[in-house]
Design a protein around this motif. Structure first.
Motif, PDB file in Angstrom:
ATOM      1  N   ASP A 198      -0.088  -1.228   0.178  1.00 54.63           N
ATOM      2  CA  ASP A 198      -0.425  -0.798  -1.169  1.00 54.63           C
ATOM      3  C   ASP A 198      -0.907  -1.586  -2.130  1.00 54.63           C
ATOM      4  O   ASP A 198      -0.331  -2.663  -2.615  1.00 54.63           O
ATOM      5  CB  ASP A 198       0.866  -0.282  -1.610  1.00 54.63           C
ATOM      6  CG  ASP A 198       0.975   0.480  -3.240  1.00 54.63           C
ATOM      7  OD1 ASP A 198      -0.243   0.853  -3.289  1.00 54.63           O
ATOM      8  OD2 ASP A 198       1.846   0.785  -3.873  1.00 54.63           O
ATOM      9  N   ILE A 199      -2.042  -1.737  -2.455  1.00 50.17           N
ATOM     10  CA  ILE A 199      -2.769  -2.484  -3.268  1.00 50.17           C
ATOM     11  C   ILE A 199      -3.580  -1.765  -4.593  1.00 50.17           C
ATOM     12  O   ILE A 199      -4.280  -0.939  -4.148  1.00 50.17           O
ATOM     13  CB  ILE A 199      -3.969  -3.347  -2.543  1.00 50.17           C
ATOM     14  CG1 ILE A 199      -4.523  -4.470  -3.184  1.00 50.17           C
ATOM     15  CG2 ILE A 199      -4.972  -2.586  -1.695  1.00 50.17           C
ATOM     16  CD1 ILE A 199      -5.337  -5.440  -2.514  1.00 50.17           C
ATOM     17  N   LYS A 287       4.204  -3.988   0.071  1.00 51.68           N
ATOM     18  CA  LYS A 287       3.286  -4.759  -0.710  1.00 51.68           C
ATOM     19  C   LYS A 287       3.328  -6.081  -0.167  1.00 51.68           C
ATOM     20  O   LYS A 287       2.078  -6.767  -0.238  1.00 51.68           O
ATOM     21  CB  LYS A 287       4.112  -4.895  -2.210  1.00 51.68           C
ATOM     22  CG  LYS A 287       3.820  -3.832  -3.047  1.00 51.68           C
ATOM     23  CD  LYS A 287       2.516  -3.798  -3.866  1.00 51.68           C
ATOM     24  CE  LYS A 287       2.479  -2.811  -4.805  1.00 51.68           C
ATOM     25  NZ  LYS A 287       1.157  -2.523  -5.607  1.00 51.68           N
ATOM     26  N   ASN A 288       4.206  -6.376   0.832  1.00 51.61           N
ATOM     27  CA  ASN A 288       4.346  -7.651   1.370  1.00 51.61           C
ATOM     28  C   ASN A 288       5.124  -7.515   2.642  1.00 51.61           C
ATOM     29  O   ASN A 288       5.619  -6.433   3.007  1.00 51.61           O
ATOM     30  CB  ASN A 288       4.915  -8.568   0.575  1.00 51.61           C
ATOM     31  CG  ASN A 288       6.137  -8.371   0.038  1.00 51.61           C
ATOM     32  OD1 ASN A 288       7.289  -8.128   0.931  1.00 51.61           O
ATOM     33  ND2 ASN A 288       6.570  -8.329  -1.125  1.00 51.61           N
TER      34      ASN A 288
END
Length: 299
Positions: A198-199, A287-288
């Motif tokens: 998700d960016i 996200k990570n």
């Protein structure tokens, strides 16, 4: 932690950081990586496809990168067969394998299987290739709308590959493409965990623009120049190559071709995000890498 065979899928648009995340996770799980990128599979196109660097490839074992030549026949159906065979071998060594990439059709092929379509002859491929080249995408869209209005309404109308493929498949069939797409999932002998990076779009677009500049500095123009005799091959008709072919053919100035690559790469990323977002029921947004680890530990 999961103890059964599990395919961990890391998907996302170009320049979203998939490669780095996959390598980091592969190190933690001591497992191997399969690429789901329809461009990185080819040996002769490297800089413009943003292949992992040699140090990245050495950091974790990778498969299906530099796998075939641009002169070979290769498609999602062949990829599906080869990856499933490779997975059987990899799962003998480890319960985890990572599938990483942004080619939705390749990911779908491995996780769910593909529908069975009529074989497409080279004459039919060449017919639609030339039609697109000579009369443009609008012409193909008109044909698709007449032949299959239902799929016309659903397809990404800025994606010439999907439109061309549908027309190729229908060419010698009485059925509509939408009627041939059964979406019956094939039974797999492994679990599938699907993670979507998700960016934020402004950050992604900035990364894309910077990456294109880096590609040029790394010799993209020289790479494309070496491929000029093969510019009509399907594998080279892709973002990062077609724009520079136009430069060498006198259709664009150098700066214009670079700007076009950036623009078309952003459009490509947008199409990728649209595809992933349409499949959100299957994906967990992250996200990570820590979010993947937590999810695995809770399974």
């Amino acid at each position: 932690m999961i103890k059964d065979r599990s395919l961990i899928v890391i998907g996302g648009p170009t320049a979203s950081g998939k490669t780095k995340m996959a390598i980091e996770l592969a190190k933690k799980l001591n497992c191997e990586i399969i690429s789901a990128d329809s461009r990185q599979v080819y040996k002769e196109i490297s800089i413009g496809t943003a292949k992992p660097t040699q140090s990245e490839l050495q950091a974790a074992p990778h498969h299906f990168i530099d796998h075939v030549s641009i002169h070979d026949t290769y498609n999602a159906g062949i990829y599906e067969e080869e990856v499933i065979e490779k997975l059987d071998k990899l799962f003998e060594k480890n319960n985890f394998v990572i599938l990483v990439g942004g080619t939705g059709l390749y990911i779908q092929a491995v996780c769910n299987g593909l529908d069975e379509f009529p074989e497409i002859t080279e004459d039919v491929r060449l017919y639609y290739h030339n039609l697109l080249k000579d009369k443009g995408l609008e012409c193909l869209l008109e044909i698709l709308k007449a032949k299959d209005p239902h799929y016309f309404e659903k397809v990404d109308q800025q994606n010439p590959r999907r439109i061309t493929r549908a027309l190729e498949i229908m060419h010698n069939s009485e059925l509509k493409y939408s009627e041939m797409r059964t979406k019956n999932k094939k039974i797999r002998n492994f679990n599938t965990l699907m993670f979507l990076i998700d960016i934020d779009r402004p950050i992604l677009y900035e990364r894309i623009n910077n990456r294109v500049i880096e590609m040029v500095q790394n010799g993209l123009f020289e790479e494309v120049e070496s491929l000029l005799p093969y510019q009509d091959i399907k594998a080279t008709q892709t973002v990062g190559y077609q724009e520079i072919f136009k430069y060498f053919n006198g259709e664009l100035k150098k700066d214009e071709s670079i700007e076009k690559i950036q623009q078309n790469s952003r459009r490509y990323a947008k199409r990728q995000m649209t595809w992933f977002n349409n499949q959100l029921d299957s994906w967990i947004k992250i996200k990570n890498i820590n979010e993947i680890i937590i999810e695995l530990e809770n399974k």
